[in-house]
Design a protein around this motif. Sequence first.
Motif, PDB file in Angstrom:
ATOM      1  N   CYS A  59       0.818  -1.477   0.040  1.00  0.00           N
ATOM      2  CA  CYS A  59       0.412   0.109   0.092  1.00  0.00           C
ATOM      3  C   CYS A  59       0.890   0.950   0.127  1.00  0.00           C
ATOM      4  CB  CYS A  59      -0.737  -0.477   1.143  1.00  0.00           C
ATOM      5  SG  CYS A  59      -2.157  -1.579   1.703  1.00  0.00           S
ATOM      6  N   PRO A  96      -4.303  -0.972  -2.917  1.00  0.00           N
ATOM      7  CA  PRO A  96      -3.834  -1.715  -4.150  1.00  0.00           C
ATOM      8  C   PRO A  96      -4.679  -1.189  -5.361  1.00  0.00           C
ATOM      9  CG  PRO A  96      -2.409  -3.126  -2.917  1.00  0.00           C
ATOM     10  CD  PRO A  96      -3.597  -2.112  -2.011  1.00  0.00           C
ATOM     11  N   TYR A  98      -5.469  -0.533  -9.716  1.00  0.00           N
ATOM     12  CA  TYR A  98      -4.957  -0.609 -10.809  1.00  0.00           C
ATOM     13  C   TYR A  98      -5.089  -1.363 -11.876  1.00  0.00           C
ATOM     14  CZ  TYR A  98      -1.628  -4.313  -8.749  1.00  0.00           C
ATOM     15  OH  TYR A  98      -1.276  -5.656  -8.194  1.00  0.00           O
ATOM     16  N   LEU A 101      -5.196  -5.247 -11.652  1.00  0.00           N
ATOM     17  CA  LEU A 101      -5.248  -6.031 -10.367  1.00  0.00           C
ATOM     18  C   LEU A 101      -6.626  -6.680 -10.151  1.00  0.00           C
ATOM     19  CD1 LEU A 101      -4.401  -5.617  -6.851  1.00  0.00           C
ATOM     20  CD2 LEU A 101      -6.545  -5.012  -6.936  1.00  0.00           C
TER      21      LEU A 101
END
Length: 119
Positions: A59, A96, A98, A101
């Motif tokens: 993170c 996270p 993006y 993912l």
Amino acid sequence: EGLTRRREIAKKYYEAFKNEKAILRQSGIVEGHAYHLYIIEIEKRKELYDYLRTKNIFCQVHYIPVHTMPYYKKLGNKQGDFPISEDYYSKCLSLPMYPTLTQEEQNYVIDNIINFINK
């Protein structure tokens, strides 16, 4: 498309954490939001950050209050001048977020945050 995927990820985070009392606030669902970041606020931010790193979940913390940076300190600003931004900074954690993912990876992030909260 990346934007669509980010919104899906945000919705899943929101649903996963909306009833967790330890999560003080989160980015939530906002119409038209691009979800460059998805942020939760938690009292034990540093402990959660460290715990997630042990699980290979990386993170980030955004953003350092400007008045605490060296340039602004030289101008006379000091810790305590902006208590609301300092309090926010002490609790915020960017999860996270993006487009690549995977659902499995996001489940892993969510499960580990919930495990931390319940330990």
